[in-house]
Each structure stands twice: as C-alpha cells, then as structure tokens.
Write a protein that holds these residues in place. Sequence first.
Motif, PDB file in Angstrom:
ATOM      1  N   GLU A 274       0.814  -1.214   0.000  1.00 42.10           N
ATOM      2  CA  GLU A 274       0.000   0.000   0.000  1.00 42.10           C
ATOM      3  C   GLU A 274       0.849   1.266   0.000  1.00 42.10           C
ATOM      4  N   LYS A 275       1.917   1.278   0.777  1.00 33.46           N
ATOM      5  CA  LYS A 275       2.728   2.484   0.920  1.00 33.46           C
ATOM      6  C   LYS A 275       3.768   2.612  -0.191  1.00 33.46           C
ATOM      7  N   PHE A 276       4.184   1.479  -0.768  1.00 35.05           N
ATOM      8  CA  PHE A 276       5.196   1.526  -1.827  1.00 35.05           C
ATOM      9  C   PHE A 276       4.641   0.846  -3.077  1.00 35.05           C
ATOM     10  N   ASP A 277       5.078  -0.384  -3.335  1.00 35.47           N
ATOM     11  CA  ASP A 277       4.545  -1.129  -4.484  1.00 35.47           C
ATOM     12  C   ASP A 277       4.835  -2.610  -4.310  1.00 35.47           C
ATOM     13  N   HIS A 278       4.422  -3.397  -5.311  1.00 35.73           N
ATOM     14  CA  HIS A 278       4.576  -4.851  -5.229  1.00 35.73           C
ATOM     15  C   HIS A 278       6.044  -5.268  -5.254  1.00 35.73           C
ATOM     16  N   VAL A 279       6.842  -4.617  -6.077  1.00 31.61           N
ATOM     17  CA  VAL A 279       8.249  -5.001  -6.196  1.00 31.61           C
ATOM     18  C   VAL A 279       8.988  -4.760  -4.883  1.00 31.61           C
ATOM     19  N   THR A 280       8.665  -3.672  -4.185  1.00 30.55           N
ATOM     20  CA  THR A 280       9.302  -3.397  -2.901  1.00 30.55           C
ATOM     21  C   THR A 280       8.971  -4.476  -1.881  1.00 30.55           C
ATOM     22  N   SER A 281       7.705  -4.897  -1.865  1.00 32.65           N
ATOM     23  CA  SER A 281       7.293  -5.955  -0.948  1.00 32.65           C
ATOM     24  C   SER A 281       8.001  -7.264  -1.269  1.00 32.65           C
ATOM     25  N   LEU A 282       8.124  -7.584  -2.548  1.00 31.06           N
ATOM     26  CA  LEU A 282       8.820  -8.812  -2.950  1.00 31.06           C
ATOM     27  C   LEU A 282      10.313  -8.728  -2.638  1.00 31.06           C
ATOM     28  N   THR A 283      10.887  -7.554  -2.804  1.00 31.85           N
ATOM     29  CA  THR A 283      12.306  -7.394  -2.481  1.00 31.85           C
ATOM     30  C   THR A 283      12.558  -7.613  -0.995  1.00 31.85           C
TER      31      THR A 283
END
Length: 343
Positions: A274-283
């Motif tokens: 929610e605060k960043f994006d999907h790639v950040t969460s996966l990283t």
Amino acid sequence: MASNILWGHIGSVLAAVLAGWVSYVMFPNIKLCFLVIGASVACCFVQFLPQGDPLMGRGFTGKVAMDEHGELEKLGSEDSDDFGDDAETPMNGRADGGEEPVATSYLEVFADVRSVILCCTGFFFHFANANVLLVLGEMMGHDKETNEKNGRNAIPLVAGAIVTAQITMAAATYVGDKLTGRGVGRKPLFLAALVCLPLRCALIIRLKDAGDAALLSTQIFDGISGGLLGLVQPYLVADITFGTGRFNVLMGVVASAFGLGATLSNYIGQMVVEKFDHVTSLTASLVISLIPVVIFLFMPETLGARDHHRQSRVSPKKPNYQHAEFSLVETDTVSSSPYGSFD
C-alpha cells in the motif's frame, strides 16, 4: 506419513479447482466458495481412522515405533533382547509392561538447540513466504494497459497458482519420500526447500512484465518448497523428541512459530504494498528469505539421532546384566544350600 501428505495436496488441488470455478461463475457474489463442505466430509471419515499406538504418538517407542525412514517397526517382546533387559522401562519410553513412561521436562525439550533453530527457521521462512502469493495474485490481477484491477479474470489465475503449487507439492513429497527412504538426511532436503523461496522471489521480480503465464510458472518453486518442508518437518520434530514423550508439544510450538511468521507476513507485506509497491514488498521478502537459510546451516543432522539415543540409554547397561548373572551363578556354586549338603 508421506502418503497422508500426498493425498492432502491432491485434496487441496480439487478444493482450489472447485473454489475457483464457483468464484468465477458466481462473481461478484463469491460467498459460496467459503463453504467448508470438504471439512464436513472429512469429519465423517475421522471415525474410520485407526487408533494407533498412543505412546508412539507422544514420541515414546511403545510396542510400535516409526523408524527414521517413515516405516512402522514392531517392538514386541521378541525384539527386547536387542535393546537390553531393561527395554521396557520408562527410561527407554517402552510401556510393554504396562507402566506409564516418564516424559522429559518441557524446559529440556524447549532448550534443545535443535528446537530453537527449527522454530526460528520456520518463523523467518513463513514471515518471508506467506505474503508472496498475495502479491503474485495482485500482480496477475492488474490490467497492464489500464493499470486497473480486473477481479474476475484474476480468480482463475489465483486458482491456477494454487493448483500449480499443490501439484508440484505432491510431486516433491513423493520424491522427498523416496530420497528419505534411501538415507538422504533431513538437512539437505530442508535446505533445498528454504533456498527455493529466494529463487522464487527473484524470478517474480525479474518476470514482472513477462505476462501472467510466466508469473504463474514461478509457483513451481513454491510447490517444491512446500512439499519438502511439509514432509521433513515432522521427521525433524520426531528425531528431536524421540524418547521424550513431547512430540505433540514441540509440533505445536513449531506450528505456532510458523503461523506467527505467516500472519505477520500477510499484515506487514500488504502494508508495504500500500505504501510503496509490489516489487518493494517482494524485495523485502527476498532479503528476509535469506535469514532462515543462514540459520538452518547451524542445524545438526538429525538422521541417526534415534539410534544414538537408544545406544546411550540401553547399550551401556547390557554388560551389567551379564556380569550380574555371572555373579549370581558363581555365588550359587560356592554358597551352602539352606536344605543342607547333598554330598
């Protein structure tokens, strides 16, 4: 045990197909897919399950025990000579004589370094892993042209991701069972499962723009990981708690650590999305997934720990019995008979 896990994955495949079909047809009214029909049917068949040996279920040997390859071995009276004359004493976890075995203290089991390593490994693994499928489903559910959610089309993709993973889990369970039967240790199989998670995260990040089919294929790594983990984890717990009577306790603690990690993963991982994006969460999941790999490197191999437990508690006592028997015979020959001399 491997057979039970295998059929569990097959049931999950059928449940995912059924839930996906019902959700797609009934969209947006998808409440029917949450009916626990399968659980109700399973409850009807529980009464047909055999009782089994309750001592074996607690981690004692009892009259029947599961060996390190998952096969049942009978420990009847004909085998008592192999374990010494005291094979039925509480110290060895045998209750053939009807006496209740004495369980090891909780502190001794929880303080075992192997228990600590297993719980920490499972916590960080699921802390990194649980959120990945959610992120993957959200990525596949987005329309690449309009960058908007396409809920109905995402349903079969998510169902396909689950089916792909479960089919692979079934295959990984079967292969893992064969390798276990051939004497492959717990540690290499468990490490192979752990390594699949960072590889999966890296592939999803790399293939984020390659299409839904490419993203769906990354679930193969989830299947390999889940299949090997589900198979090896009970073996690890059984090895650690062999003869202690605390198998169920440690299984519950390990499952709690796994569940806590998964819960935090879903919550925190979606906050990052929610605060960043999907790639950040996966990283973030990729980085965290390296922690359990490093932790488990310090785990000693548990294959063979049961034989060591038997030898340490039984073998040293066997010469004592032979010496006692010899002394008894020697004493009888030199002592006088209470009924007088027969010379």
